[in-house]
Design an enzyme around this catalytic site. Structure first.
Site, PDB file in Angstrom:
ATOM      1  N   CYS A 162      -0.684   4.319   2.105  1.00 41.88           N
ATOM      2  CA  CYS A 162      -0.870   4.268   3.571  1.00 41.88           C
ATOM      3  C   CYS A 162      -0.562   2.870   4.071  1.00 41.88           C
ATOM      4  O   CYS A 162       0.597   2.436   3.990  1.00 41.88           O
ATOM      5  CB  CYS A 162      -2.249   4.772   3.983  1.00 41.88           C
ATOM      6  N   SER A 163      -1.563   2.130   4.559  1.00 44.50           N
ATOM      7  CA  SER A 163      -1.288   0.814   5.125  1.00 44.50           C
ATOM      8  C   SER A 163      -2.535  -0.061   5.085  1.00 44.50           C
ATOM      9  O   SER A 163      -2.846  -0.761   6.035  1.00 44.50           O
ATOM     10  CB  SER A 163      -0.788   0.952   6.570  1.00 44.50           C
ATOM     11  N   CYS A 164      -3.278  -0.003   3.976  1.00 45.75           N
ATOM     12  CA  CYS A 164      -4.505  -0.785   3.835  1.00 45.75           C
ATOM     13  C   CYS A 164      -4.199  -2.279   3.973  1.00 45.75           C
ATOM     14  O   CYS A 164      -3.278  -2.783   3.329  1.00 45.75           O
ATOM     15  CB  CYS A 164      -5.149  -0.512   2.480  1.00 45.75           C
TER      16      CYS A 164
ATOM     17  N   CYS B   2       0.888  -1.163   0.000  1.00 44.56           N
ATOM     18  CA  CYS B   2       0.000   0.000   0.000  1.00 44.56           C
ATOM     19  C   CYS B   2       0.920   1.206   0.000  1.00 44.56           C
ATOM     20  O   CYS B   2       1.448   1.571   1.049  1.00 44.56           O
ATOM     21  CB  CYS B   2      -0.916  -0.002   1.224  1.00 44.56           C
TER      22      CYS B   2
END
Lengths: 249, 205
Positions: free
Chosen positions: B113-115, B110
């Site tokens: 971000c940090s999905c 990702c």
């Protein structure tokens, strides 16, 4: 354009951090719990009202906007949950739930006495709503005819939309071409309106999402590894018809 | 990664005090309760976590038809198994599995971000959230995987999936050799979060 929007492909960063823990400091668990509670108590969700005094909207988009608006040096300097701690504390102060002075005073108390217990209290319905949010989720899919302009196999050009605050378009894909490998069924909104960037939470902004395949040799000519492909999920607002070769010349 | 910047000597002590102060004030003001943080953390210990993903992968290893369904229609295949409610809940509303094998290795990233697919994998480990990983994996996945101790042969295609919209991706790793005759439960114990994101492969103990 912010550095945080275009992290993909940056060079000179050194080795990756292979840390497999989710939390590396005990305190990080607290800020994660607070963030999840805020998302669950955020008033736009169709969940039962509670006695919580939290009445302003908080979604992933708010957390992301905070991280994207940081000075890029700070973005790299601070660990993941340190960024959350800064952004979330700032939000509670900016929205009048607490004052900066209260937070400083209470922080000083816990610095002096880290083991001082937390206060007790709160209605169980608040935590029940939080669990309900985790169970139900918050799907961006809307019951709207998506009318996709592109089909699997189409070559598409990724737009260079005027992003200001927030985007879901990775910067390294802008002005690049790729091939649609999937048109996801249905139409999708996003958590917040990103303005001229093009996506948003209003039903009018429910749109198709495409999975687009890119050749890394096009993304980073002469400077990408071989025998790999990069796929990205892109809202229709970011995807356009390629410019015909004659017009591009 | 920390030698580039100056950090306060009391960095973590101050972070800890600030986080606890915020939590205390939010309880006092009636935003959250004194049980909220434990409720959230407990949920990820018991309901949403890599123990769910590992079960689905183990099932795919012993049942090729299930493996096909898991890739073709991930939510429906997940719903077939005996999981807690909420498998299409937060951060799992639209999950999609990709399978390793036949000359393909998948890696989930990702870059924005940090999905991460919460219902089947729980919360993202630090490596996934690290800006250096997110930057480099998009351009040089083989070099990055080597730093994780994984050598992907040059003739194996790497597919990198950037989670930039609604889909939360995860990987069905290949069943390791030497696991014939193991039960699904024993197999599930071999499936790590790293193998379900593609920075590792599953190994026979």
């Amino acid at each position: 354009m912010k550095l945080q929007h275009t992290l993909g492909g940056l060079e000179g960063l050194g080795p990756v951090w292979t840390e497999t823990r989710v939390f590396v400091e005990e305190w990080e668990k607290g800020i994660f719990g607070i963030h999840t509670a805020m998302m669950a108590l955020s008033p736009q969700l169709p969940l039962p009202e509670t006695s919580s005094v939290f009445k302003t909207v908080w979604t992933w988009a708010d957390l992301r906007k905070g991280a994207e608006s940081m000075n890029p040096f700070d973005y790299f300097k601070y660990r993941y949950y340190e960024k959350w701690l800064g952004g979330i504390s700032g939000y509670f102060v900016a929205n009048g739930y607490i004052t900066a002075d209260e937070l400083e005073a209470k922080t000083a108390e816990y610095l002096t006495d880290p083991d001082k217990p937390l206060p007790e209290g709160g209605a169980p319905e608040i935590d029940a709503r939080i669990v309900q949010y985790l169970v139900d989720g918050d799907s961006p899919k809307r019951d709207v005819d998506p009318k996709p302009a592109f089909a699997v196999g189409d070559t598409v050009l990724i737009k260079n939309v005027p992003t200001v605050e927030h985007t879901r378009l990775p910067g390294f894909l802008r002005n690049k071409t790729g091939v649609v490998t999937e048109v996801y069924p249905g139409a999708y909104v996003y958590l917040t309106d990103t303005g001229a960037d093009g996506i948003g939470d209003a039903i009018e902004k429910a749109m198709p999402v495409y999975c687009v395949k890119f050749d890394p040799a096009d993304l980073w000519p002469g400077n990408a590894e071989s025998n790999f492909s990069l796929y990205a999920d892109l809202y229709a607002a970011y995807v356009a018809e390629p410019v015909p070769a004659a017009a591009a010349a | 990664m920390s030698d580039r910047f100056f950090y306060d000597a009391d960095r973590e002590k101050k972070n800890a005090a600030r986080a606890k102060a915020l939590q205390a004030l939010l309880i006092e003001k009636g935003v959250i309760t004194s049980k909220t943080v434990d409720t959230v953390l407990g949920y990820f210990e018991t309901k949403m976590g890599p123990f769910n993903g590992a079960k689905a992968v183990a099932k795919a290893w012993v049942d090729p038809a299930y493996r096909e369904r898991l890739v073709a229609d991930t939510p429906a295949a997940i719903a077939e198994l005996d999981f807690p409610e909420g498998m299409a809940g937060a951060e799992g509303e639209h999950m999609k599995a990709v399978a390793n094998g036949d000359g393909v290795h998948n890696l989930i990233i990702c870059t924005l971000c940090s999905c991460y697919p919460w219902p089947v994998l729980g919360l993202p480990p630090y490596w996934y959230k690290d800006p250096t990983f997110r930057s480099r994996a998009a351009r040089e996945p083989r070099a990055v995987l080597k730093e994780f101790g994984l050598d992907v042969p040059a003739d194996v295609e790497i597919k990198v999936w950037d989670s930039s919209a609604q889909i939360r991706w995860f990987v069905v790793p290949e069943r390791p050799e030497g696991t014939e005759g193991m039960s699904e439960e024993q197999l599930a114990a071999l499936v790590t979060p790293e193998s379900m994101m593609g920075v590792a492969v599953a190994k026979a103990a």
